[in-house]
Design an enzyme around this catalytic site. Structure first.
Site, mmCIF file in Angstrom:
data_model
loop_
_atom_site.group_PDB
_atom_site.id
_atom_site.type_symbol
_atom_site.label_atom_id
_atom_site.label_comp_id
_atom_site.label_asym_id
_atom_site.label_seq_id
_atom_site.Cartn_x
_atom_site.Cartn_y
_atom_site.Cartn_z
ATOM 1 N NE ARG A 51 -1.561 -2.145 2.881
ATOM 2 C CZ ARG A 51 -1.764 -3.424 2.564
ATOM 3 N NH1 ARG A 51 -2.872 -3.779 2.005
ATOM 4 N NH2 ARG A 51 -0.855 -4.341 2.821
ATOM 5 C CB THR A 52 3.480 2.510 2.260
ATOM 6 O OG1 THR A 52 2.735 2.099 3.402
ATOM 7 C CG2 THR A 52 4.125 3.850 2.534
ATOM 8 C CE LYS A 80 28.053 -3.027 -6.825
ATOM 9 N NZ LYS A 80 28.196 -2.048 -7.909
ATOM 10 N NE ARG A 101 7.383 0.837 4.733
ATOM 11 C CZ ARG A 101 6.167 0.310 4.757
ATOM 12 N NH1 ARG A 101 5.994 -0.960 4.439
ATOM 13 N NH2 ARG A 101 5.111 1.039 5.073
ATOM 14 C CG HIS A 129 4.066 4.136 8.607
ATOM 15 N ND1 HIS A 129 4.167 4.936 7.475
ATOM 16 C CD2 HIS A 129 3.600 2.929 8.175
ATOM 17 C CE1 HIS A 129 3.780 4.241 6.416
ATOM 18 N NE2 HIS A 129 3.439 3.021 6.815
HETATM 19 C C1 NCD Z 1 2.005 -0.921 8.260
HETATM 20 C C2 NCD Z 1 3.527 -0.763 8.347
HETATM 21 O O1 NCD Z 1 4.235 -0.994 7.365
HETATM 22 O O2 NCD Z 1 3.955 -0.377 9.424
HETATM 23 N N1 NCD Z 1 1.552 -1.103 6.944
HETATM 24 C C3 NCD Z 1 1.331 -0.037 6.137
HETATM 25 O O3 NCD Z 1 2.204 0.765 5.896
HETATM 26 N N2 NCD Z 1 0.095 0.161 5.683
HETATM 27 C C4 NCD Z 1 1.477 -1.914 9.201
HETATM 28 C C5 NCD Z 1 1.979 -3.329 9.155
HETATM 29 O O4 NCD Z 1 2.861 -3.686 8.379
HETATM 30 O O5 NCD Z 1 1.477 -4.117 9.945
#
Ligand code: NCD
Length: 361
Positions: A51-52, A80, A101, A129
């Protein structure tokens, strides 16, 4: 350079501004369809995501920009031994904005220190997040119409769940919000988050039982137990199915309570809840894209010291659409003025209707 590393990097007023913009985007997507023409987003994901990353990418495409996507960092020079700081310095040459991320906490902050372009933290380990929180806030706003006076139940992995940490930091700034922290001993909220609640003077209680908490809640935020963050697999096995929300349990909730979840879910919400109108978790994913669009616009606007198109399609990609305007010949920061509700280019004085006149010339 303005980055988004933590949700508190944004003031309450700025969150309101983003919420308004996201709602406008939802209503008038065409107005924004060219806002980021010529701009590039890099998504740099050192951890899995569906999703993100996709919502960031969809957001940039829908703003007319383009995307360079790195979904598997094991194929990059990181393998590397390149440092994050070096990687950032390099990728910033290829993009106007970066969403990152990383499994380590504080990674986005480190990346931001050397980055000449805005860095958006798309999740740093079990830490925070912030863009999920933007999605969550828009969901609460659209579903319940307010943040004030809500009783918010957070259930499951409050220890490693970064979305929970960011959401708490955002919500504790509103009036009379009460937090019900529902978790087993092993997954309780970390001390630094409890301290934040105490410092803010927020009302909260820590409980173990979901069923007895449900009737008092306005929001129930379910979370996945974050298997990848456990040092001890036996502990994960012990707690992995500690909460499962079912249709039957939901029957004790208020008619207007909403169920949220950042997703992905594993077992914590049974699929028989999905058709209940209170299940807001799939609507939440759409809100994530809208808020990411608003955020990209805001950060790029601040970076360029310019006004991206936003409300006015005639200022596409931050440029005046009058093809004879000096801004078409020379690289100048786009500026416009507003008189009696009519926006005009500060250079050539073209107003919004000029778009049609010049089209195709
Ligand atoms: C969450 C995350 O990555 O922290 N997911 C997301 O970004 N929608 C929650 C999760 O992974 O459980």
């Amino acid at each position: 350079m303005r980055h988004l590393l933590d949700i508190t990097d944004l003031s309450v007023e700025e969150i309101e501004e983003l919420t308004r913009m996201a709602e406008d985007i939802a209503e008038h997507p065409q107005k924004y369809a060219e806002s980021c023409r010529g701009k590039k987003l890099i998504t740099l994901f050192f951890e899995p995501s569906t999703r993100t990353r996709m919502s960031f990418e969809a957001a940039m495409w829908e703003l007319g920009g383009s995307v360079i996507s790195c979904t598997d960092m094991s194929t990059s020079s990181v393998i590397k031994g390149e440092t994050l700081a070096d990687t950032m310095r390099v990728v910033a040459n290829y993009a106007d904005i970066v969403a990152m991320r990383h499994p380590y906490e504080g990674a986005a902050y480190v990346a931001s220190l050397k980055s000449p372009v805005p860095v958006i933290n798309a999740g740093d380990g079990g830490h925070c997040h912030p863009t999920q929180t933007l999605a969550d806030l828009l969901t609460v706003h659209r579903e319940l119409g307010t943040f004030d006076g809500l009783t918010v139940g957070l259930c499951g992995d409050l220890k490693y769940g970064r979305t929970v940490h960011s959401l708490i930091n955002a919500m504790l700034r509103y009036k009379d919000v009460k937090f019900v922290l529902i978790a087993p001993e092993e997954l309780k909220l970390p001390e630094y988050e409890l301290d934040a609640l105490k410092r803010a003077g927020a009302a909260y209680e820590e409980v173990r039982d979901l069923e007895s908490a449900i009737p008092s809640l306005d929001v129930l935020y379910m979370t996945r137990v974050q298997r990848e963050r456990f040092d001890d697999a036996a502990v994960y096995e012990r707690v992995k199915d500690c909460y499962v929300l079912t249709k039957e349990k939901l029957s004790a909730a208020k008619q207007k309570m909403i169920v949220m979840h950042p997703l992905p879910r594993v077992n914590e919400i049974s699929s028989d809840v999905d058709d209940d109108p209170r299940a807001a978790y799939f609507r939440q994913t759409m809100n994530g894209k809208l808020m990411r669009m608003a955020l990209i616009l805001k950060l790029l606007k601040e970076k360029d010291g310019a006004q991206p198109a936003g409300g006015k399609a005639w200022f596409v990609g931050g440029r005046c659409t009058n093809r004879k305007c000096i801004t078409r010949l020379e690289k100048l920061p786009p500026l416009y003025t507003e008189e009696n509700g009519v926006k005009k280019c500060a250079y050539c004085e073209a107003h919004e209707n000029v778009r049609d006149k010049n089209e195709g010339k």
